[in-house]
Design an enzyme around this catalytic site. Structure first.
Site, PDB file in Angstrom:
ATOM      1  N   ARG A   2      39.854  46.154  45.509  1.00  0.00           N
ATOM      2  CA  ARG A   2      39.456  46.855  46.492  1.00  0.00           C
ATOM      3  C   ARG A   2      40.216  45.765  47.598  1.00  0.00           C
ATOM      4  O   ARG A   2      40.418  45.008  47.700  1.00  0.00           O
ATOM      5  CB  ARG A   2      37.951  46.632  46.121  1.00  0.00           C
ATOM      6  N   HIS A 277      33.936  37.547  45.330  1.00  0.00           N
ATOM      7  CA  HIS A 277      32.854  38.497  45.146  1.00  0.00           C
ATOM      8  C   HIS A 277      31.283  37.851  44.452  1.00  0.00           C
ATOM      9  O   HIS A 277      30.469  38.112  43.930  1.00  0.00           O
ATOM     10  CB  HIS A 277      33.090  39.746  43.902  1.00  0.00           C
ATOM     11  N   ASP A 340      39.412  38.254  40.619  1.00  0.00           N
ATOM     12  CA  ASP A 340      39.852  39.261  41.477  1.00  0.00           C
ATOM     13  C   ASP A 340      40.041  39.024  42.220  1.00  0.00           C
ATOM     14  O   ASP A 340      38.398  38.591  43.358  1.00  0.00           O
ATOM     15  CB  ASP A 340      40.110  40.642  41.514  1.00  0.00           C
ATOM     16  N   GLU A 341      41.024  39.491  44.156  1.00  0.00           N
ATOM     17  CA  GLU A 341      40.187  39.128  45.552  1.00  0.00           C
ATOM     18  C   GLU A 341      39.568  37.404  45.701  1.00  0.00           C
ATOM     19  O   GLU A 341      39.140  37.770  46.590  1.00  0.00           O
ATOM     20  CB  GLU A 341      39.927  40.300  46.076  1.00  0.00           C
ATOM     21  N   ALA A 342      40.176  37.019  44.894  1.00  0.00           N
ATOM     22  CA  ALA A 342      39.718  35.262  45.416  1.00  0.00           C
ATOM     23  C   ALA A 342      40.531  34.642  46.887  1.00  0.00           C
ATOM     24  O   ALA A 342      41.602  34.035  46.272  1.00  0.00           O
ATOM     25  CB  ALA A 342      39.359  34.639  44.036  1.00  0.00           C
TER      26      ALA A 342
END
Length: 535
Positions: A2, A277, A340-342
């Site tokens: 996202r 997240h 993801d998105e770390a």
């Protein structure tokens, strides 16, 4: 997975305007005089591998019985499920009995039918009877879904309807293209009740989806009880996007969801996203933060700002406990660890983290699934990487995924600009987001998983999955509108043979699903790309 974004303001009236003409919760449109009373064998979704018409149709009557082999508990249970589907609309008793006599609807499990595999089936229809044959119970259940679609759409209603109830004569022989055909529901950003999840399961089962990926933890909410870390649920699960009351599943409720999914032959894949997240967890326990200070709960929609503390030993005690308890509740093969998105985790820390976490998953008997950023570390043997990039994702990132596939990592394909169900259909869609672009029904359908990523061996593609992120999704009607009919196309991509793929034929079969979705109360989007029946 996202991007940071600003939420649109959502009003129920806007949804009603956008869905003007959308099938609501009542009856579907009446068929036109030109509509045939018997649906052709191949006019189902997903398209079957083979449909050979021939002979007179089979007709259900008040005398119809559902026949199962004596001692076949699974066949009897599926027979009871079929009877439960058909009784309200037909008004027939449809007793489920042991027997081998002529006539009726016969359900057979035959271990010798090796060509049907674990999920395939054969449907044979004639004036004298209708027989469903499978090697495994999942195949028999899928055969029932085909039978449903071959009957008039009004069979889905919960009150008595007029017949006739006929199934075209001939034989359908069918097996799936991919073993992994999934849909994901984000219950973290907005919480969905057990009954809402079950409703979605029933909808997915009609189209032979066999995996339900539940996104159980994110910055905005932790949704599963963990006895060894109780504040995760009671505090971390107390809110959601926009600041409303959140919620979580007790262990008994989660088992209920898993059991219900299994009764519809869907395997639940639980996800605990990490190392990013994770704000809900960090807010619940100060010791999980490198600073030792817990941040406040978060109800916005930004991403990439949170991270577990990779150097701390307690981080892995925490993960071990969570994975142990969740694995014990989950009979399926997979446990999704996100990844993801770390953006707040350095690359070195990310690699070190995944090197420590993946063996914990294996320790408790599960196979790792992770978002495709996992391929930037070293995926464990047997791991699946879930690709959520775009057509325009960089060649370097695609090449990284391809190298992992060439080295044995399986892939689940979920390209965001194709099958993210939270993407708007067009600029006027009142729900959803648009960071990956607009995704109309044709775009969601018109691609081939085997040829999608350059350099990926076709044999590495385990299947497809359609995620539904819930930043703007908070009700079952929202799920209906954003998932349907796009998830139906994803189901076809995952099941039907590549030779059956073609928009011109598919849009006609999809259009014929409109009255069926309406009869089921699915508030679907009436895309202008599809020639829906008038009404």
């Amino acid at each position: 997975m996202r991007k940071p974004r600003t939420l649109p303001r959502l009003f129920g009236s806007l949804l009603l305007v956008a869905a003007a003409g959308v099938a609501g919760i009542g009856a579907g449109p009446a068929p036109s005089p030109a509509t045939p009373s018997v649906r052709p064998l191949g006019q189902i979704v997903p398209a079957p591998a083979s449909a050979r018409p021939g002979g007179a149709p089979y007709t259900l009557t008040p005398r119809t019985r559902i026949l199962v082999d004596s001692g076949s508990r699974e066949a009897r249970r599926i027979g009871g499920y079929l009877a439960g589907l058909l009784r309200p609309s037909t008004g027939y008793a449809l007793p489920v009995t042991d027997g081998h006599g002529p006539g009726g609807i016969r359900l057979r499990l035959r271990s010798g039918e090796r060509a049907l595999g674990d999920e395939g089936y054969r449907l044979e229809s004639s004036r004298g009877g209708l027989t469903l044959t499978a090697r495994r119970p999942a195949g028999l259940f899928h055969a029932v879904q085909t039978l449903r679609q071959l009957l008039p759409a009004s069979v889905e209603k919960d009150s008595r309807q007029r017949g006739p109830w006929q199934v075209a004569g001939g034989t359908v022989s069918d097996t799936p293209r991919y073993a992994y055909r999934g849909a994901m529901l984000d219950v973290s950003r907005h919480f969905f009740t057990v009954e809402q999840v079950k409703r979605y399961i029933d909808q997915l089962a009609l189209y032979k989806i066999n995996k339900l990926h539940l996104h159980l933890a994110d910055d905005q909410g932790w949704r599963i009880a963990v006895d060894s870390w109780p504040r995760l649920a009671t505090y971390g699960g107390s809110t959601q996007v926009g600041g409303g009351r959140g919620g979580y599943y007790t262990k008994a409720q989660y088992r209920d969801i898993v059991g219900y999914a299994a009764s519809r032959y869907l395997e639940v894949v639980p996800e605990i996203d990490m190392p990013g997240h994770t704000n809900a967890a960090l807010a619940s326990y100060a010791q999980l933060n490198c600073s030792g200070v817990a941040p406040p709960l978060y109800t916005g929609t930004d991403v990439g700002f949170s991270s577990l503390c990779v150097p701390k030993a307690v981080t892995y005690d925490f993960i071990d406990d969570v994975v142990r308890e969740l694995a014990a509740l989950t009979p399926g093969r997979y446990l999704h660890i996100g990844g993801d998105e770390a953006h707040s985790t350095s690359h070195a820390d990310y690699v070190a983290f995944m090197d420590k976490v993946q063996p914990i998953v294996a320790k408790y008997g599960k196979k790792v699934v992770g978002w495709h950023q996992l391929t930037g570390a070293t995926p464990a043997e047997g791991a699946l990487a879930q690709y959520w990039g775009l057509d325009g994702t960089s060649d370097a990132e695609k090449a990284q995924v391809a190298r992992a596939a060439q080295n044995g990592t399986g892939l689940i394909l979920s390209p965001a600009d194709r099958i993210y169900l939270d993407m708007k259909y067009d600029k006027d869609t009142p729900l959803g987001l648009a960071w990956a672009g607009f995704v109309e029904v044709r775009r969601a359908y018109d691609w081939d998983p085997a040829a999608y990523l350059p350099g990926v061996p076709a044999s590495s593609v385990a299947g497809v999955e359609a995620p539904l992120w819930s930043e703007t999704i908070s009700t079952s009607d929202h799920i209906d509108f954003m998932a349907f009919p796009r998830v139906v196309g994803v189901a076809e991509i995952g099941w039907a043979p590549a030779s059956a793929h073609g928009w011109d034929a598919y849009k006609l079969r999809l259009a014929a699903q409109g009255p069926r979705m309406a009869a089921l109360g699915i508030a679907y989007y009436r895309s202008p790309q599809v020639p829906w029946p008038a009404g």
